[in-house]
Design an enzyme around this catalytic site. Structure first.
Site, mmCIF file in Angstrom:
data_model
loop_
_atom_site.group_PDB
_atom_site.id
_atom_site.type_symbol
_atom_site.label_atom_id
_atom_site.label_comp_id
_atom_site.label_asym_id
_atom_site.label_seq_id
_atom_site.Cartn_x
_atom_site.Cartn_y
_atom_site.Cartn_z
ATOM 1 N N SER A 147 125.900 63.430 48.823
ATOM 2 C CA SER A 147 125.732 64.843 49.152
ATOM 3 C C SER A 147 125.583 65.606 47.844
ATOM 4 O O SER A 147 126.019 65.130 46.794
ATOM 5 C CB SER A 147 126.970 65.350 49.908
ATOM 6 O OG SER A 147 126.970 66.762 49.993
ATOM 7 N N TYR A 195 135.803 66.412 51.507
ATOM 8 C CA TYR A 195 134.453 65.874 51.684
ATOM 9 C C TYR A 195 133.756 65.692 50.337
ATOM 10 O O TYR A 195 133.191 64.633 50.055
ATOM 11 C CB TYR A 195 133.634 66.808 52.591
ATOM 12 C CG TYR A 195 132.235 66.304 52.885
ATOM 13 C CD1 TYR A 195 132.024 65.285 53.814
ATOM 14 C CD2 TYR A 195 131.124 66.843 52.236
ATOM 15 C CE1 TYR A 195 130.754 64.827 54.092
ATOM 16 C CE2 TYR A 195 129.839 66.384 52.515
ATOM 17 C CZ TYR A 195 129.658 65.377 53.438
ATOM 18 O OH TYR A 195 128.401 64.918 53.700
#
Length: 246
Positions: free
Chosen positions: A153, A166
Protein backbone atom coordinates in the site's frame (compact mmCIF):
# COMPACT_ATOMS: atom_id res chain seq x y z
CA UNK A 1 -2.01 1.96 -15.34
CA UNK A 2 0.82 -0.57 -15.51
CA UNK A 3 1.38 -1.23 -19.21
CA UNK A 4 1.40 -4.95 -20.00
CA UNK A 5 -0.57 -7.17 -22.33
CA UNK A 6 -0.68 -10.86 -21.44
CA UNK A 7 -1.02 -13.60 -24.03
CA UNK A 8 -4.08 -15.85 -23.50
CA UNK A 9 -2.13 -18.94 -22.36
CA UNK A 10 0.32 -17.04 -20.13
CA UNK A 11 -0.36 -19.18 -17.04
CA UNK A 12 -1.18 -22.52 -18.71
CA UNK A 13 -0.61 -25.52 -16.39
CA UNK A 14 0.36 -23.29 -13.47
CA UNK A 15 -1.04 -23.79 -9.97
CA UNK A 16 -1.57 -20.48 -8.18
CA UNK A 17 -2.89 -19.86 -4.67
CA UNK A 18 -4.72 -16.56 -4.06
CA UNK A 19 -5.62 -15.40 -0.53
CA UNK A 20 -8.73 -13.31 -0.03
CA UNK A 21 -10.08 -14.81 -3.26
CA UNK A 22 -13.73 -14.33 -2.33
CA UNK A 23 -14.12 -10.70 -3.33
CA UNK A 24 -12.45 -7.49 -4.47
CA UNK A 25 -8.95 -7.64 -5.92
CA UNK A 26 -8.44 -11.27 -4.85
CA UNK A 27 -11.53 -12.47 -6.71
CA UNK A 28 -10.55 -10.45 -9.80
CA UNK A 29 -7.01 -11.87 -9.71
CA UNK A 30 -8.31 -15.43 -9.32
CA UNK A 31 -10.68 -15.05 -12.28
CA UNK A 32 -7.94 -13.40 -14.37
CA UNK A 33 -5.36 -16.09 -13.59
CA UNK A 34 -7.89 -18.81 -14.45
CA UNK A 35 -8.74 -17.03 -17.71
CA UNK A 36 -5.05 -17.27 -18.64
CA UNK A 37 -4.90 -21.02 -18.02
CA UNK A 38 -4.02 -21.41 -14.33
CA UNK A 39 -5.55 -23.79 -11.84
CA UNK A 40 -6.37 -21.38 -9.02
CA UNK A 41 -6.58 -22.33 -5.35
CA UNK A 42 -9.15 -19.98 -3.81
CA UNK A 43 -8.30 -19.33 -0.17
CA UNK A 44 -10.49 -17.20 2.07
CA UNK A 45 -12.64 -17.01 5.17
CA UNK A 46 -16.12 -16.89 3.62
CA UNK A 47 -17.15 -20.08 1.85
CA UNK A 48 -20.08 -18.21 0.29
CA UNK A 49 -17.81 -15.59 -1.32
CA UNK A 50 -15.33 -18.24 -2.49
CA UNK A 51 -18.19 -20.18 -4.07
CA UNK A 52 -19.13 -17.12 -6.13
CA UNK A 53 -15.57 -16.84 -7.48
CA UNK A 54 -15.55 -20.59 -8.12
CA UNK A 55 -18.82 -20.43 -10.05
CA UNK A 56 -17.63 -17.49 -12.18
CA UNK A 57 -14.47 -19.40 -13.18
CA UNK A 58 -16.34 -22.64 -13.83
CA UNK A 59 -19.08 -20.96 -15.89
CA UNK A 60 -16.43 -19.26 -18.04
CA UNK A 61 -15.03 -22.69 -18.91
CA UNK A 62 -11.60 -22.13 -17.34
CA UNK A 63 -9.58 -24.78 -15.45
CA UNK A 64 -11.51 -26.02 -12.43
CA UNK A 65 -10.45 -24.07 -9.32
CA UNK A 66 -10.23 -25.39 -5.76
CA UNK A 67 -12.04 -23.78 -2.80
CA UNK A 68 -10.01 -23.63 0.44
CA UNK A 69 -11.96 -22.16 3.38
CA UNK A 70 -9.26 -20.89 5.73
CA UNK A 71 -9.41 -18.23 8.46
CA UNK A 72 -6.08 -16.40 8.57
CA UNK A 73 -7.01 -14.77 11.89
CA UNK A 74 -7.46 -18.00 13.82
CA UNK A 75 -5.50 -20.65 11.86
CA UNK A 76 -3.08 -22.74 13.92
CA UNK A 77 0.34 -23.98 12.73
CA UNK A 78 -0.91 -27.53 12.06
CA UNK A 79 -3.60 -26.15 9.73
CA UNK A 80 -0.93 -24.51 7.56
CA UNK A 81 0.91 -27.85 7.45
CA UNK A 82 -2.30 -29.62 6.43
CA UNK A 83 -2.87 -27.04 3.68
CA UNK A 84 0.63 -27.58 2.29
CA UNK A 85 0.19 -31.36 2.45
CA UNK A 86 -3.08 -31.10 0.52
CA UNK A 87 -1.50 -28.94 -2.21
CA UNK A 88 1.45 -31.32 -2.50
CA UNK A 89 -0.79 -34.39 -2.69
CA UNK A 90 -3.12 -32.87 -5.32
CA UNK A 91 -0.64 -30.92 -7.45
CA UNK A 92 2.92 -31.84 -6.45
CA UNK A 93 4.08 -28.20 -6.60
CA UNK A 94 2.98 -24.58 -6.38
CA UNK A 95 3.85 -22.07 -9.13
CA UNK A 96 2.42 -18.91 -7.65
CA UNK A 97 1.25 -17.33 -4.41
CA UNK A 98 -0.64 -14.04 -4.29
CA UNK A 99 -0.85 -12.60 -0.78
CA UNK A 100 -3.94 -10.45 -1.17
CA UNK A 101 -5.98 -10.92 2.01
CA UNK A 102 -5.74 -8.19 4.62
CA UNK A 103 -7.85 -6.14 7.00
CA UNK A 104 -7.74 -2.40 7.67
CA UNK A 105 -8.57 -2.26 11.37
CA UNK A 106 -9.58 1.03 12.99
CA UNK A 107 -8.37 4.22 11.32
CA UNK A 108 -7.52 6.16 14.43
CA UNK A 109 -4.58 7.93 16.12
CA UNK A 110 -2.04 5.46 17.57
CA UNK A 111 -2.85 6.85 21.01
CA UNK A 112 -6.42 5.56 20.67
CA UNK A 113 -5.58 2.24 18.99
CA UNK A 114 -6.19 -0.69 21.32
CA UNK A 115 -3.61 -3.45 21.63
CA UNK A 116 -6.23 -6.00 20.64
CA UNK A 117 -7.02 -4.17 17.39
CA UNK A 118 -3.33 -3.69 16.60
CA UNK A 119 -2.57 -7.38 17.15
CA UNK A 120 -5.59 -8.52 15.12
CA UNK A 121 -4.40 -6.54 12.07
CA UNK A 122 -0.85 -7.84 12.47
CA UNK A 123 -2.13 -11.40 12.85
CA UNK A 124 -4.00 -11.37 9.53
CA UNK A 125 -1.74 -9.06 7.52
CA UNK A 126 1.69 -10.17 8.73
CA UNK A 127 1.81 -13.30 10.89
CA UNK A 128 -0.52 -15.35 8.70
CA UNK A 129 1.27 -14.15 5.58
CA UNK A 130 4.60 -15.29 7.02
CA UNK A 131 3.16 -18.67 8.05
CA UNK A 132 1.69 -19.24 4.62
CA UNK A 133 4.92 -18.23 2.86
CA UNK A 134 7.22 -20.35 5.00
CA UNK A 135 4.92 -23.40 4.91
CA UNK A 136 4.47 -23.27 1.13
CA UNK A 137 8.09 -22.44 0.29
CA UNK A 138 9.13 -26.10 -0.22
CA UNK A 139 6.30 -26.48 -2.78
CA UNK A 140 7.31 -23.27 -4.57
CA UNK A 141 10.85 -24.66 -4.81
CA UNK A 142 9.46 -27.64 -6.74
CA UNK A 143 8.24 -25.31 -9.51
CA UNK A 144 10.40 -24.56 -12.54
CA UNK A 145 9.33 -20.90 -12.33
CA UNK A 146 7.54 -19.64 -9.20
CA UNK A 147 6.38 -16.19 -8.16
CA UNK A 148 5.28 -14.78 -4.81
CA UNK A 149 3.41 -11.48 -4.97
CA UNK A 150 2.87 -9.46 -1.80
CA UNK A 151 0.14 -6.80 -1.62
CA UNK A 152 1.42 -3.52 -0.24
CA UNK A 153 0.00 0.00 0.00
CA UNK A 154 1.16 3.59 -0.40
CA UNK A 155 0.98 3.82 3.41
CA UNK A 156 3.35 0.85 3.60
CA UNK A 157 6.00 2.90 1.78
CA UNK A 158 5.43 6.21 3.54
CA UNK A 159 3.54 6.26 6.81
CA UNK A 160 0.55 8.54 7.19
CA UNK A 161 -1.43 9.71 10.20
CA UNK A 162 -4.37 7.59 11.36
CA UNK A 163 -3.49 4.59 9.22
CA UNK A 164 -2.35 2.84 12.39
CA UNK A 165 -1.83 -0.90 12.38
CA UNK A 166 -2.61 -1.21 8.68
CA UNK A 167 0.30 1.03 7.65
CA UNK A 168 2.66 -0.76 10.05
CA UNK A 169 1.53 -4.13 8.65
CA UNK A 170 2.24 -2.99 5.09
CA UNK A 171 5.74 -1.79 6.03
CA UNK A 172 6.21 -5.30 7.46
CA UNK A 173 4.89 -6.75 4.18
CA UNK A 174 7.54 -4.85 2.20
CA UNK A 175 10.16 -6.02 4.70
CA UNK A 176 9.15 -9.66 4.44
CA UNK A 177 9.20 -9.43 0.63
CA UNK A 178 12.68 -7.85 0.61
CA UNK A 179 14.18 -10.36 3.07
CA UNK A 180 12.69 -13.29 1.16
CA UNK A 181 13.81 -11.89 -2.21
CA UNK A 182 17.37 -11.50 -0.96
CA UNK A 183 17.44 -15.04 0.43
CA UNK A 184 16.15 -16.69 -2.76
CA UNK A 185 18.15 -14.54 -5.21
CA UNK A 186 20.12 -16.76 -7.56
CA UNK A 187 19.58 -20.01 -5.67
CA UNK A 188 15.96 -20.88 -6.50
CA UNK A 189 13.56 -20.43 -9.42
CA UNK A 190 11.35 -18.28 -7.15
CA UNK A 191 10.95 -14.51 -7.27
CA UNK A 192 9.24 -12.24 -4.74
CA UNK A 193 7.87 -8.76 -5.42
CA UNK A 194 5.22 -6.41 -4.03
CA UNK A 195 2.32 -4.55 -5.63
CA UNK A 196 0.61 -1.41 -4.38
CA UNK A 197 -2.86 -1.66 -5.99
CA UNK A 198 -3.63 2.03 -5.42
CA UNK A 199 -7.18 3.27 -4.81
CA UNK A 200 -9.51 0.64 -6.28
CA UNK A 201 -13.27 0.13 -6.23
CA UNK A 202 -13.46 -2.38 -3.37
CA UNK A 203 -15.34 -2.79 -0.09
CA UNK A 204 -12.11 -2.09 1.79
CA UNK A 205 -11.65 1.21 -0.06
CA UNK A 206 -15.25 2.18 0.75
CA UNK A 207 -14.58 1.37 4.41
CA UNK A 208 -11.50 3.61 4.42
CA UNK A 209 -13.08 6.44 2.41
CA UNK A 210 -16.84 6.34 3.07
CA UNK A 211 -17.40 9.77 1.46
CA UNK A 212 -15.68 8.91 -1.82
CA UNK A 213 -17.61 8.18 -5.03
CA UNK A 214 -16.51 4.61 -5.89
CA UNK A 215 -16.98 5.31 -9.61
CA UNK A 216 -13.97 7.64 -9.52
CA UNK A 217 -11.76 4.61 -8.86
CA UNK A 218 -10.81 1.80 -11.27
CA UNK A 219 -12.46 -1.58 -10.84
CA UNK A 220 -10.25 -4.46 -9.63
CA UNK A 221 -10.29 -5.93 -13.17
CA UNK A 222 -8.69 -2.73 -14.50
CA UNK A 223 -5.49 -3.14 -12.44
CA UNK A 224 -4.80 -6.76 -13.39
CA UNK A 225 -1.93 -6.18 -15.90
CA UNK A 226 0.74 -5.95 -13.18
CA UNK A 227 -0.68 -9.03 -11.41
CA UNK A 228 -0.43 -11.01 -14.64
CA UNK A 229 3.06 -9.72 -15.40
CA UNK A 230 4.45 -10.69 -12.01
CA UNK A 231 2.78 -14.11 -11.95
CA UNK A 232 3.82 -15.15 -15.45
CA UNK A 233 7.16 -16.04 -17.10
CA UNK A 234 7.73 -12.56 -18.54
CA UNK A 235 8.85 -11.37 -15.08
CA UNK A 236 11.57 -14.01 -14.68
CA UNK A 237 14.61 -12.41 -13.06
CA UNK A 238 12.56 -9.57 -11.51
CA UNK A 239 13.01 -9.98 -7.75
CA UNK A 240 12.73 -7.75 -4.70
CA UNK A 241 10.96 -4.95 -6.55
CA UNK A 242 8.05 -2.76 -5.44
CA UNK A 243 5.46 -2.20 -8.20
CA UNK A 244 2.48 0.13 -8.53
CA UNK A 245 -0.64 -1.15 -10.29
CA UNK A 246 -1.69 2.39 -11.24
Amino acid sequence: MFDYSARPDLLKDRVILVTGAGRGIGAAAARTYAAHGATVLLLGRSEENLARTYDAIEQAGHPQPVVIPFDLETALPHQYDELAAMVEKEFGKLDGLLHNASIIGPRTPLEQLSGDNFMRVMQVNVNAMFMLTSTLLPLLKLSADASVVFTSSSVGRKGRAYWGAYAVSKFATEGLMQVMADEIEGITAIRANSVNPGGTRTDMRAQAYPGEDPQTRPAPEDIMPVYLYLMGPDSQGINGQAFDAQ
